[in-house]
Every structure is written in C-alpha cells, then in structure tokens.
Write an enzyme that holds these catalytic residues in place. Structure first.
Site, PDB file in Angstrom:
ATOM      1  N   ASP A 153     -12.982  15.909 -44.069  1.00 32.77           N
ATOM      2  CA  ASP A 153     -13.305  17.222 -43.502  1.00 32.77           C
ATOM      3  C   ASP A 153     -14.285  17.854 -44.481  1.00 32.77           C
ATOM      4  O   ASP A 153     -13.881  18.427 -45.490  1.00 32.77           O
ATOM      5  CB  ASP A 153     -12.041  18.071 -43.360  1.00 32.77           C
ATOM      6  N   GLU A 182     -15.898  14.379 -39.853  1.00 28.52           N
ATOM      7  CA  GLU A 182     -16.118  15.337 -38.779  1.00 28.52           C
ATOM      8  C   GLU A 182     -17.595  15.695 -38.708  1.00 28.52           C
ATOM      9  O   GLU A 182     -18.264  15.863 -39.732  1.00 28.52           O
ATOM     10  CB  GLU A 182     -15.284  16.595 -39.017  1.00 28.52           C
ATOM     11  N   ASP A 209      -7.512  21.917 -45.287  1.00 25.61           N
ATOM     12  CA  ASP A 209      -8.605  20.944 -45.377  1.00 25.61           C
ATOM     13  C   ASP A 209      -8.075  19.515 -45.416  1.00 25.61           C
ATOM     14  O   ASP A 209      -8.661  18.610 -44.827  1.00 25.61           O
ATOM     15  CB  ASP A 209      -9.473  21.219 -46.606  1.00 25.61           C
TER      16      ASP A 209
END
Length: 175
Positions: free
Chosen positions: A14, A73, A145
C-alpha cells in the site's frame, strides 16, 4: 518461483510517500497464511530521501521474508494532482525494489481489491480490515496501512486462483 514446499510468498504494498504499508502472506493452493506486516515510515524530509527509504525498506522486507511475487495498489487520482504525482513516485520506488529483487509485480485498483475481499468495490476500510483479520485468522488491530497491504496480497492470491481456474476450465486449458 516458490518458497519451501511449493508455497508462494506474496508481498502486498500500500504505497504512500509518508507511510508505505507492506504485508506478506504465504499461499499454498487455496490456503493463505500470515507471515508479516508493517509500515515503512518515510517521514517528511527531502522527497528523494523518502523515496530511497521506501526502496531500501522494501528491499530489506523482500530479502528477510523471502517474497516470491508482489502486488501493489494503483494510484487513485481524486482532486489533488500533486498528491497523485507523489504517490506515483512512491509506487515507482516500491516497484523498483520488487523488480530489482526479481519479483513479478501485479497492480490492482482499490475497487478490485475491495471486490476480491469483501464482494463489493465500494466497501469501507473497516470492512476490508475485518476481512483481512478473518481470512488470516489475526487477532487484535492492524495498522491501517499494513491491513491495506495485506488486502492487496490477498486480492492478488484471489485473482490468481480465479485466473488459474479459468485457464483450466477453458477449451485447451490444462485439466
């Protein structure tokens, strides 16, 4: 590439220019098992140094936990183009760390990650975190996160299982 016993180790990322979450799961067939997760704190110093911190931090994580593949991502652009550009550069540092270690890099939108884990692309972060803890059998809270990074890794495992299943069931696919 597989780790001991044919298991794959997927590093989920992430990305962020201040905090980059990471999560590693082991996948053997349809089973996913938690290995590690955390956050690389890039801080608020010079931007080049922050990118270097992300790169070196992920390089260390990959080596320490013997990751065999990675997923990250994609950038989501809302309104602030400057933030999107910085996020894109943080993603670049993360992707370079993975590529430098010889890992394949899969990319998924936030919507696809939520869809794979919760069943709907508009799911709330709390729902995603709940599913991450449930699927991996984790107790207690995860940093947001880190939970998001584990969601990326789980999503990759789910998408990969689906692709393999489709390949087997298509005409000419392996039985």
């Amino acid at each position: 590439m597989a780790a001991a016993g044919g298991e794959r180790r997927i590093l989920g990322i992430d990305p962020g220019s201040v905090r980059t979450g990471f999560g590693i799961i082991a996948v053997d067939g349809a089973r996913s098992r938690y290995i590690a997760s955390g956050v690389i704190q890039a801080g608020s110093g010079a931007f080049a140094e922050r990118l270097h911190t992300i790169f070196t931090g992920l390089t260390e994580v990959i080596a320490e936990h013997a990751a065999t593949e990675s997923a990250i991502e994609e950038v989501f652009v809302n309104r602030n183009i400057q933030s999107a550009l910085k996020l894109g550069q943080a993603r670049g540092a993360a992707i370079c760390a993975c590529a430098g270690a010889g890992l394949s890099v899969a990319e998924y939108s936030a919507r696809a990650i939520k869809q794979a884990l919760v069943g709907r692309g508009g799911a709330e972060k709390t729902q995603v975190g709940y599913m991450v803890r449930t699927v991996l059998g984790l107790q207690g809270e995860l940093r947001e996160d880190a939970a998001d990074a584990l969601a990326v890794a789980l999503s990759h495992a789910q998408h990969d299982r689906f692709r393999r299943q489709m390949a087997r069931s298509s005409p000419g696919g392996a039985a």
